[in-house]
Design a protein around this motif. Sequence first.
Motif, mmCIF file in Angstrom:
data_model
loop_
_atom_site.group_PDB
_atom_site.id
_atom_site.type_symbol
_atom_site.label_atom_id
_atom_site.label_comp_id
_atom_site.label_asym_id
_atom_site.label_seq_id
_atom_site.Cartn_x
_atom_site.Cartn_y
_atom_site.Cartn_z
ATOM 1 N N CYS A 48 168.619 31.755 -54.392
ATOM 2 C CA CYS A 48 167.978 32.837 -54.517
ATOM 3 C C CYS A 48 166.843 32.904 -55.351
ATOM 4 C CB CYS A 48 168.952 34.109 -55.031
ATOM 5 S SG CYS A 48 168.298 35.526 -55.165
ATOM 6 N N PRO A 49 165.584 33.444 -54.855
ATOM 7 C CA PRO A 49 164.399 33.195 -55.978
ATOM 8 C C PRO A 49 164.641 33.949 -57.131
ATOM 9 C CG PRO A 49 164.116 33.884 -53.792
ATOM 10 C CD PRO A 49 165.325 34.001 -53.685
ATOM 11 N N GLU A 50 164.135 33.233 -58.216
ATOM 12 C CA GLU A 50 164.349 33.764 -59.479
ATOM 13 C C GLU A 50 163.710 35.102 -59.543
ATOM 14 O OE1 GLU A 50 162.740 32.480 -63.906
ATOM 15 O OE2 GLU A 50 163.560 30.823 -62.590
ATOM 16 N N SER A 51 162.694 35.370 -58.820
ATOM 17 C CA SER A 51 162.185 36.836 -59.177
ATOM 18 C C SER A 51 162.854 37.766 -58.587
ATOM 19 C CB SER A 51 160.791 36.699 -57.984
ATOM 20 O OG SER A 51 160.928 36.433 -56.908
ATOM 21 N N LEU A 52 163.862 37.500 -57.525
ATOM 22 C CA LEU A 52 164.684 38.465 -56.959
ATOM 23 C C LEU A 52 165.951 38.750 -58.097
ATOM 24 C CD1 LEU A 52 164.920 37.671 -53.301
ATOM 25 C CD2 LEU A 52 163.863 39.615 -54.093
ATOM 26 N N ALA A 53 166.416 37.764 -58.731
ATOM 27 C CA ALA A 53 167.217 37.712 -59.683
ATOM 28 C C ALA A 53 166.887 38.647 -60.855
ATOM 29 C CB ALA A 53 167.948 36.331 -60.311
ATOM 30 N N LEU A 158 173.111 48.364 -56.190
ATOM 31 C CA LEU A 158 171.857 48.550 -56.626
ATOM 32 C C LEU A 158 170.739 47.488 -56.361
ATOM 33 C CD1 LEU A 158 172.681 50.183 -60.224
ATOM 34 C CD2 LEU A 158 171.572 51.124 -58.269
ATOM 35 N N GLN A 159 171.211 46.524 -55.453
ATOM 36 C CA GLN A 159 170.726 45.342 -55.360
ATOM 37 C C GLN A 159 168.933 45.650 -54.717
ATOM 38 O OE1 GLN A 159 173.801 45.303 -54.610
ATOM 39 N NE2 GLN A 159 174.234 44.555 -52.786
ATOM 40 N N GLN A 160 168.908 46.691 -54.004
ATOM 41 C CA GLN A 160 167.719 47.006 -53.073
ATOM 42 C C GLN A 160 166.624 47.816 -54.037
ATOM 43 O OE1 GLN A 160 168.495 48.293 -49.363
ATOM 44 N NE2 GLN A 160 169.130 46.468 -48.613
ATOM 45 N N ALA A 161 167.168 48.407 -55.169
ATOM 46 C CA ALA A 161 166.530 49.137 -56.200
ATOM 47 C C ALA A 161 165.226 48.442 -56.994
ATOM 48 C CB ALA A 161 167.190 49.779 -57.283
ATOM 49 N N ARG A 162 164.207 48.735 -57.156
ATOM 50 C CA ARG A 162 163.373 48.238 -57.837
ATOM 51 C C ARG A 162 162.763 48.816 -59.162
ATOM 52 N NH1 ARG A 162 165.417 44.757 -56.245
ATOM 53 N NH2 ARG A 162 164.617 43.094 -54.463
ATOM 54 N N VAL A 163 162.273 48.289 -60.500
ATOM 55 C CA VAL A 163 161.841 48.923 -61.434
ATOM 56 C C VAL A 163 160.229 48.577 -61.369
ATOM 57 C CG1 VAL A 163 161.783 48.922 -63.707
ATOM 58 C CG2 VAL A 163 163.729 48.306 -62.792
#
Length: 171
Positions: A48-53, A158-163
């Motif tokens: 899993c890319p660090e950016s997604l984590a 909440l994994q599809q949400a973004r800040v």
Amino acid sequence: PAPGAAPLPSTIDGDRVVRVLSAGERAVTALVHGEGVTRVARILDAACPESLADAEIAVHETVRSAPPALREHAVALDDLVTLPDGRLALLIEQVDGPVLVDVLAARRGGLALGEAVTLVAPLAEALEAAHAVGLTSIDLSPSTVRVRTSGAPVVVRLQQARVGPVLPQRL
């Protein structure tokens, strides 16, 4: 777990792994139990890319500091743990109660007006509060909301949400 995925340890942060709830490309979700508390562990795949984590963790941090309208209707992150093999595990509150899609199916899609308001009004307020703190793309489908025994709806995925930046008032 998905074929080729790394096996899960028998314990995570001292909690016993009870069973796998789901497995996908980015993570395995398991139910864990320890010291009288049941939680959900979302174990991110090593690839899993660090950016997604980081993005997923940022969502939980934003929810934690959000107004009660959001905080009370979205799952809480209890802890972050690095497994011995380097994978990251998000330990999230486990929400008792049925999934909204099951509630609707049992009622054949029909809810009394009071029931509908009890479910929809808090979710609308939570969504408004989320946008006020820069949180977008919250999945409010009936399969991502659980209904507590109190009747309160809680977004459990909440994994599809973004800040991002706070949305302008006109939006």
